[in-house]
Design a protein around this motif. Structure first.
Motif, mmCIF file in Angstrom:
data_model
loop_
_atom_site.group_PDB
_atom_site.id
_atom_site.type_symbol
_atom_site.label_atom_id
_atom_site.label_comp_id
_atom_site.label_asym_id
_atom_site.label_seq_id
_atom_site.Cartn_x
_atom_site.Cartn_y
_atom_site.Cartn_z
ATOM 1 N N THR A 192 0.784 -1.146 -0.063
ATOM 2 C CA THR A 192 0.039 0.027 -0.049
ATOM 3 C C THR A 192 0.853 1.152 0.081
ATOM 4 N N GLY A 193 2.301 1.216 0.126
ATOM 5 C CA GLY A 193 2.920 2.282 0.136
ATOM 6 C C GLY A 193 3.264 2.900 1.625
ATOM 7 N N LEU A 194 2.589 2.415 2.435
ATOM 8 C CA LEU A 194 2.795 2.950 4.013
ATOM 9 C C LEU A 194 4.255 2.835 4.087
ATOM 10 N N THR A 195 5.097 1.978 3.683
ATOM 11 C CA THR A 195 6.572 2.053 3.981
ATOM 12 C C THR A 195 7.300 1.879 2.461
ATOM 13 N N LYS A 196 8.770 2.270 2.677
ATOM 14 C CA LYS A 196 9.284 2.165 1.334
ATOM 15 C C LYS A 196 10.240 0.883 1.012
ATOM 16 N N THR A 197 9.897 -0.039 1.820
ATOM 17 C CA THR A 197 10.674 -1.456 1.913
ATOM 18 C C THR A 197 10.208 -2.171 0.465
ATOM 19 N N SER A 198 11.172 -2.955 0.223
ATOM 20 C CA SER A 198 10.854 -3.853 -1.131
ATOM 21 C C SER A 198 9.719 -4.896 -0.784
ATOM 22 N N THR A 199 8.722 -4.915 -1.714
ATOM 23 C CA THR A 199 7.597 -5.871 -1.290
ATOM 24 C C THR A 199 8.218 -7.385 -1.456
ATOM 25 N N PHE A 200 9.051 -7.501 -2.441
ATOM 26 C CA PHE A 200 9.566 -8.923 -2.661
ATOM 27 C C PHE A 200 10.307 -9.522 -1.451
ATOM 28 N N ALA A 201 11.254 -8.470 -1.135
ATOM 29 C CA ALA A 201 12.160 -8.873 -0.011
ATOM 30 C C ALA A 201 11.351 -9.082 1.263
#
Length: 375
Positions: free
Chosen positions: A190-199
């Motif tokens: 959802t974009g709440l955090t900037k972390t990699s979705t796959f990781a």
């Protein structure tokens, strides 16, 4: 329009585009506290009323309504309106709206109001998002910190015998933390955090498979040293990671915490991967004997599933997925260390300049004290 102001703290300059032309002779600047007050006047040939101060909206620019000074022609008109207002009030009582309020309200338009509303909505969203992420990270950190601290404390007090009972004691809280961490996948999508979705997905799901389908389902594995070491390694990483996330929300700078975030994982991640592989390998034989989670043919769905075969395939995950994870974290660590070195260099330059200023002040004070006897 070019604005320049100077005070004891330094010199400040900036360019700004105004709505219409101004009179350069009737221009003044004053520095007050942490702001610069700029006084301007419309050009003499500009008789049109300004609907706004600048063509574009600037968050750092504030319009001082109370300090507005009308031109001569406008003053005369305002006085006439004021006289008419007094007469009307004498005959019919107080009027519903003040003349100055009417004049200032004409300076607002729908575009300004729309921009202000959009900025207010964004500020409210950011405030709610930051509050939620702070609470989430704090709660998860407390859970992992408790498991980490108690696991080490029990071994220190009770000796190595506590290793065999550690998982049974801490499993309820460890399971709760792992279930809560599934929210991080949603945060990333959802974009709440900037972390990699796959990781994030790979790490969260990988841990869940090991915790719920391997360790939690096989009591004989829970008493092993590999299980104890895995729990401690997992929690040690999270004890550093979540405080770093909280600091990042508010864009604060703590070099020691940043250094820990990108260096603690170097020994802990390989330890965790080795322990995971060891537990999965031991679980394969146990599942082959018990047939747990295995579906054989024939059945109504006409579907077969061999959980021991799945674990054999998954056993490659610590090698392949672990390699990807280590490469990803290594790349992040390189960027973080470069940023730390640059910030350290800037900090050193600042301290050197500050020391030079202090030395100059001390010399100036010594010179002043030396002149006193002469006077």
């Amino acid at each position: 329009m070019f604005v320049s102001a100077e005070s004891s703290s330094g010199k400040y300059e900036f360019n700004i585009t105004l709505y219409k032309k101004v009179d350069p002779k009737r221009f003044d600047t004053k520095i007050k506290d942490r702001r610069i007050k700029v006084v301007i006047a419309k050009a003499e040939d500009c008789h049109q009323e300004w609907s706004r101060l600048t063509p574009d909206k600037h968050r750092w620019l504030k319009f001082d309504v109370d300090s507005v000074d009308l031109t001569d022609e406008e003053t005369i008109a305002a006085r006439k309106l004021e006289d008419a207002k007094r007469k009307l009030e004498a005959e019919h009582g107080p009027l519903p709206q003040d003349t100055k309020v009417q004049h200032m309200s004409s300076m607002l338009n729908s575009d300004d109001i729309t921009r202000d509303l959009e900025e207010a909505e964004k500020e409210m969203y950011d405030m709610l998002k930051n509050s939620y992420l702070t609470i989430y990270n704090s709660v998860v950190w407390l859970g992992y910190f408790y498991v980490f601290f108690v696991s080490l404390l029990r071994v220190a007090i009770e000796g190595t015998g506590a290793i065999k009972t550690n998982y049974a004691t801490m499993s309820w809280l460890l399971r709760s933390c792992q279930q809560t961490v599934f929210l991080e996948i949603i945060h990333s999508v959802t974009g709440l955090t900037k972390t990699s979705t796959f990781a994030t997905f790979a790490q969260v799901v990988g841990r869940a498979i090991v915790l719920f389908s391997v360790v939690d389902a096989e009591p004989s594995l829970q008493t092993s040293f590999s299980c104890y070491l895995l729990v401690v390694a997992w929690c040690a990483v999270e004890v550093v990671r979540y405080p770093y996330y909280i600091v990042q929300i508010y864009e604060l700078y703590f070099p020691k915490l940043m250094w820990l975030r990108y260096n603690v994982w170097v020994p802990l991640y390989p330890i965790g991967l080795i322990c995971e592989a060891s537990l999965v390998y031991q679980c394969i034989e146990l599942v082959s004997q018990s047939g747990r989670l295995t579906v054989t043919l024939p059945n109504s769905l006409n579907v077969a599933f061999d959980f021991s075969l799945f674990l054999k395939i998954y056993l490659a995950a610590p090698a392949i997925g672990g390699l990807f994870l280590l490469m990803h974290m290594g790349s992040q660590r390189t960027k973080a260390m470069k940023k730390l070195a640059k910030l350290k260099q800037m900090e050193d330059v600042y301290h050197k300049q500050k020391d030079l200023i202090d030395i100059k002040k001390e010399k100036s004070t010594d010179c002043d004290s030396a002149l006193i006897p002469l006077l």
